[in-house]
Write an enzyme that holds these catalytic residues in place. Structure first.
Site, PDB file in Angstrom:
ATOM      1  N   HIS A  14       0.868  -1.198   0.000  1.00 12.41           N
ATOM      2  CA  HIS A  14       0.000   0.000   0.000  1.00 12.41           C
ATOM      3  C   HIS A  14       0.896   1.237   0.000  1.00 12.41           C
ATOM      4  O   HIS A  14       1.493   1.586   1.019  1.00 12.41           O
ATOM      5  CB  HIS A  14      -0.906   0.015   1.238  1.00 12.41           C
ATOM      6  N   HIS A  16       1.588   5.369  -1.784  1.00  6.67           N
ATOM      7  CA  HIS A  16       1.229   6.528  -2.620  1.00  6.67           C
ATOM      8  C   HIS A  16       2.504   7.132  -3.199  1.00  6.67           C
ATOM      9  O   HIS A  16       3.407   7.513  -2.441  1.00  6.67           O
ATOM     10  CB  HIS A  16       0.497   7.579  -1.789  1.00  6.67           C
ATOM     11  N   LYS A 100      -9.459  -0.448  -6.195  1.00  3.51           N
ATOM     12  CA  LYS A 100      -9.541   0.155  -4.864  1.00  3.51           C
ATOM     13  C   LYS A 100     -10.863   0.857  -4.649  1.00  3.51           C
ATOM     14  O   LYS A 100     -11.290   1.676  -5.473  1.00  3.51           O
ATOM     15  CB  LYS A 100      -8.399   1.171  -4.731  1.00  3.51           C
ATOM     16  N   HIS A 137     -10.503   1.248   1.437  1.00  9.94           N
ATOM     17  CA  HIS A 137     -10.322   2.236   2.502  1.00  9.94           C
ATOM     18  C   HIS A 137     -11.597   2.102   3.332  1.00  9.94           C
ATOM     19  O   HIS A 137     -12.654   2.572   2.926  1.00  9.94           O
ATOM     20  CB  HIS A 137     -10.154   3.648   1.941  1.00  9.94           C
ATOM     21  N   HIS A 175      -4.824  -0.529   5.676  1.00 10.52           N
ATOM     22  CA  HIS A 175      -4.431   0.281   6.834  1.00 10.52           C
ATOM     23  C   HIS A 175      -5.408   0.183   8.008  1.00 10.52           C
ATOM     24  O   HIS A 175      -6.008   1.171   8.425  1.00 10.52           O
ATOM     25  CB  HIS A 175      -4.162   1.740   6.453  1.00 10.52           C
ATOM     26  N   ASP A 248       1.325   2.651   3.483  1.00  7.43           N
ATOM     27  CA  ASP A 248       0.473   3.830   3.275  1.00  7.43           C
ATOM     28  C   ASP A 248       1.309   5.104   3.289  1.00  7.43           C
ATOM     29  O   ASP A 248       0.807   6.176   3.613  1.00  7.43           O
ATOM     30  CB  ASP A 248      -0.668   3.891   4.308  1.00  7.43           C
TER      31      ASP A 248
HETATM   32  N1  LIG Z   1      -3.765   7.693   4.512  1.00 13.07           N
HETATM   33  C1  LIG Z   1      -3.857   8.987   4.364  1.00 13.07           C
HETATM   34  O1  LIG Z   1      -4.047   9.701   5.351  1.00 13.07           O
HETATM   35  N2  LIG Z   1      -3.748   9.590   3.159  1.00 13.07           N
HETATM   36  C2  LIG Z   1      -3.660   8.956   1.880  1.00 13.07           C
HETATM   37  C3  LIG Z   1      -4.962   8.395   1.415  1.00 13.07           C
HETATM   38  C4  LIG Z   1      -5.394   7.119   2.119  1.00 13.07           C
HETATM   39  O2  LIG Z   1      -4.711   6.098   2.053  1.00 13.07           O
HETATM   40  O3  LIG Z   1      -6.458   7.115   2.747  1.00 13.07           O
HETATM   41  C5  LIG Z   1      -3.140   9.986   0.865  1.00 13.07           C
HETATM   42  O4  LIG Z   1      -3.287   9.740  -0.344  1.00 13.07           O
HETATM   43  O5  LIG Z   1      -2.585  11.005   1.267  1.00 13.07           O
HETATM   44 ZN   LIG Z   2      -3.232   5.084   1.443  1.00 14.77          ZN
HETATM   45 ZN   LIG Z   3      -6.898   5.077   2.702  1.00 13.56          ZN
END
Ligand SMILES: NC(=O)N[C@@H](CC(=O)O)C(=O)O
Ligand SMILES: [Zn+2]
Ligand SMILES: [Zn+2]
Length: 349
Positions: A14, A16, A100, A137, A175, A248
């Site tokens: 997971h 970003h 997702k 999520h 998460h 995450d």
């Molecule tokens: N986890 C977070 O607080 N932020 C994530 C999005 C997500 O995974 O929910 C993001 O893209 O910034």
């Molecule tokens: Zn995330």
């Molecule tokens: Zn998320």
């Protein structure tokens, strides 16, 4: 006391990476010692179809460091308009690993997310048939539900009924932050897994709120009370194969976090495996880190485990106060603090 730790190369299930100028930094961090990453599709606009996923993959690969074998695994962002055809096309390509579910309004860049699960039933049927995992999520978004209860409410209102409706659907509860979520996964069949972030193992809501508000601990789902943090620590201590590493790691510029309306997301890609190693050591289960980080994820996704290894050494180092994100400063998790473990062999960079 163990001073070195050798693991089959881990993966991040997971992550970003964002887009544009950020990719140079986020991809370098992600690719340093992980083998693969599940790349979240919550860009603006989101990655909703095969074509967009392939183009995003190209932009990511263009930033992969020389000599690296790291692989981005692409994910579609489900919207009310995702058709079974979109799912089948993506699955047939062999280039998209999962899709997702962002409930609309639940988190960063979720405005195009799903407004009601019924709207994606046809897409979910196609996923159940093809075996493509659904990543969730897991938070409801209704105003009347307290933010600290949104994950538990999601289980009762959405996830449990979804399991009954599509028992074959393979689901990753992303998460997880509560004892309720850990319990749900433990009591579900083997086709439900979960990722756990470093911050939800390391911190609880006191870290976020006591002695002043700490925007760099703000992520979604929000840190919960100590009892829930402890439940997550218990679950990794037990070493159940349904739970696996998903950082995450979510980059937001310092100015976007330190703001009157600060963004949700913690950046951990600079030290991810090292932070998990600290937690597992505290729990006295360093021997369980390899399954969590390197076996359980690929096994759930029905992908081969990596075959090469990385080595961590007990070699304290200080996390910089800021890193770069495109042209902007970013404050990483544990900024300015010491991390006890360091990857000393098996890095790509
Ligand atoms: N986890 C977070 O607080 N932020 C994530 C999005 C997500 O995974 O929910 C993001 O893209 O910034
Ligand atoms: Zn995330
Ligand atoms: Zn998320």
């Amino acid at each position: 006391m163990t001073d070195t730790l050798t693991l089959i190369r881990p993966d991040d299930w997971h992550l970003h990476l964002r887009d544009g100028a950020a990719l140079r930094h986020t991809v370098a961090d992600a690719a340093r010692y992980f083998g693969r990453a599940i790349v979240m599709p919550n860009l603006t606009p989101p990655v909703t179809r095969l074509e967009g996923a392939l183009a995003y993959r190209e932009r990511i690969m263009a930033q992969r460091p020389d000599g690296s074998d790291w692989q981005p695994l692409m994910v579609l962002y489900l919207t009310d308009n995702t058709s079974p055809g979109d799912i089948r096309e993506a699955h047939a390509s062999g280039m998209v690993t999962a899709a997702k579910l962002y409930p609309a309004g639940a988190t960063t860049n979720s405005a195009s997310g799903v407004t009601s699960l019924e709207r994606i039933y046809p897409a979910l049927e196609a996923m159940a048939e093809t075996g493509m995992p659904l990543l969730v999520h897991g938070e409801v978004t209704h105003d009347s539900i307290d933010i600290f209860d949104r994950e538990a409410a999601f289980i009762d209102q959405q996830l449990a009924p979804l399991r009954v409706r599509y028992p074959q659907l393979r689901i990753v509860f992303e998460h997880i932050t509560t004892a309720d979520a850990a319990q749900f996964v433990l009591s579900a069949e083997s086709n439900v897994g979960a990722t756990i972030t470093p911050q939800h193992l390391m911190y609880n809501r006191n870290h976020l709120l006591v002695g002043g508000i700490k925007p760099h601990f703000y992520c979604l789902p929000v840190l919960k009370r100590n009892r829930h943090q402890q439940a997550l620590r218990d679950v990794v201590t037990r070493g159940d194969s349904r739970f696996f590493l998903g950082t995450d790691s979510a980059p937001h510029a310092q100015s976007a976090k330190e703001s009157s309306c600060g963004c949700a997301g913690c950046y951990s890609a600079h030290a991810a495996i090292e932070l998990y190693a600290e937690v597992f050591e505290e729990l006295g289960v360093l021997d369980k880190l390899e399954a969590f980080a390197s076996f359980n994820g690929p096994d759930f996704y029905r992908l081969p485990r990596n075959s090469d290894r990385i080595t961590l050494s007990r070699q304290p180092w200080q996390v910089p106060q800021v890193l770069e994100l495109g042209e902007q400063p970013l404050v990483p998790l544990k900024a300015g603090e010491t991390v006890r473990w360091k990857v000393t062999a098996g890095s790509f960079a």
